[in-house]
Design an enzyme around this catalytic site. Structure first.
Site, PDB file in Angstrom:
ATOM      1  N   SER A  50      -6.551   2.523  10.193  1.00 26.22           N
ATOM      2  CA  SER A  50      -6.726   1.164   9.669  1.00 26.22           C
ATOM      3  C   SER A  50      -6.586   1.064   8.156  1.00 26.22           C
ATOM      4  O   SER A  50      -6.440  -0.036   7.620  1.00 26.22           O
ATOM      5  CB  SER A  50      -8.091   0.605  10.086  1.00 26.22           C
ATOM      6  OG  SER A  50      -9.138   1.269   9.412  1.00 26.22           O
ATOM      7  N   LYS A 104     -13.248   0.367   4.642  1.00 27.62           N
ATOM      8  CA  LYS A 104     -12.276  -0.701   4.389  1.00 27.62           C
ATOM      9  C   LYS A 104     -12.209  -0.939   2.885  1.00 27.62           C
ATOM     10  O   LYS A 104     -12.788  -0.204   2.095  1.00 27.62           O
ATOM     11  CB  LYS A 104     -12.705  -2.007   5.095  1.00 27.62           C
ATOM     12  CG  LYS A 104     -12.957  -1.892   6.587  1.00 27.62           C
ATOM     13  CD  LYS A 104     -11.699  -1.664   7.404  1.00 27.62           C
ATOM     14  CE  LYS A 104     -12.018  -1.543   8.896  1.00 27.62           C
ATOM     15  NZ  LYS A 104     -10.817  -1.226   9.696  1.00 27.62           N
TER      16      LYS A 104
END
Length: 250
Positions: A50, A104
């Site tokens: 991701s 993230k």
């Protein structure tokens, strides 16, 4: 003869003193890093794509745990919080819907408005230039404009989120010109650099600052985890990504 014996005795005492000092330094380092390490730095293994190409599966990263301060156990007192979470920080946290660690990038902080149109991110009404670190697939069924949220079941049941939990068709009908989401107080908005293959704040909402573990700052080790038989040592060695070891995370 006595003079020589005196010198030997002093030399032995000097060596013993240096050994004791060395032992003292080693003991101090073990104590300091053993006791304080949980508050200073930790290592995490990247297990998904991701954050490609900033971070790859198989990267082991170092995370500075005191960058945003930390709470004294058993209290609500936070110390050493000199640096507030900022846009662009790559950080480790526990999301509101899970108990596992996620990593993230912070794209918006409290008070910011955020929305996306196709591959473009807008914060406070301005297009964000993020071409140097984001990745988009030529085609992705996962890509959707934000808002609304993809998984509203994970969001708090209050008025702040009501309009943003509508199905996409109803949201577009109610807000034909769009309606940016405002990041609530004490929260940040997280997105993966691999934008079309990331489950992030667009799906399950913003991250509470208290759920942040720390800021990622370096890749300490990296290996391509392709299946390799144990006796094929040469293949295991060739899977090590030497060019990534020690790389600063930007």
């Amino acid at each position: 003869m006595k003079y020589k014996l005196h010198n030997k005795t002093q030399s032995a005492k000097s060596k013993l003193s240096r050994v004791q000092q060395f032992k003292g330094i080693i003991f101090t380092l073990i104590f300091v890093f053993g006791f304080f390490r949980p508050f200073i730095v930790d290592a995490y293994l990247i297990s998904s794509g991701s954050m490609e190409d900033t971070l790859l599966t198989g990267d082991r990263i170092l995370v500075c745990k005191f960058m945003y301060g930390f709470k004294i156990p058993g209290t609500d007192l936070k110390v050493f919080d000199f640096h507030k979470p900022a846009r662009g920080d790559v950080f480790v946290f526990i999301p509101p819907h899970d108990e596992r660690n996620f990593i993230k990038r912070i794209v918006a902080v409290e008070g910011d408005t955020v929305y996306t149109e196709g591959e473009t991110l807008y914060v406070n009404g301005r297009q964000v230039d993020e071409q140097s670190y984001t990745k988009h697939l030529p085609y992705s069924s996962f890509r959707e404009d934000f808002p609304p949220f993809r998984n509203p079941e994970y969001l708090p049941q209050d008025e702040t989120y009501t309009d943003f939990t509508l199905p996409q068709s109803r949201f577009r009908h109610k807000f034909p010109e769009g309606k940016p989401f405002t990041v609530p107080k004490g929260m940040v908005f997280a997105m993966g650099d691999n934008r079309d293959q990331s489950s992030d704040s667009r799906a399950w909402g913003p991250v509470d600052v208290d759920d942040i573990k720390g800021q990622a700052f370096m890749i300490m080790w990296s290996i391509d985890n392709r299946p390799t038989k144990l006796w094929e040592v040469w293949k295991i060695a060739s899977n090590i990504r030497l060019n990534r070891i020690g790389k600063h995370i930007r």
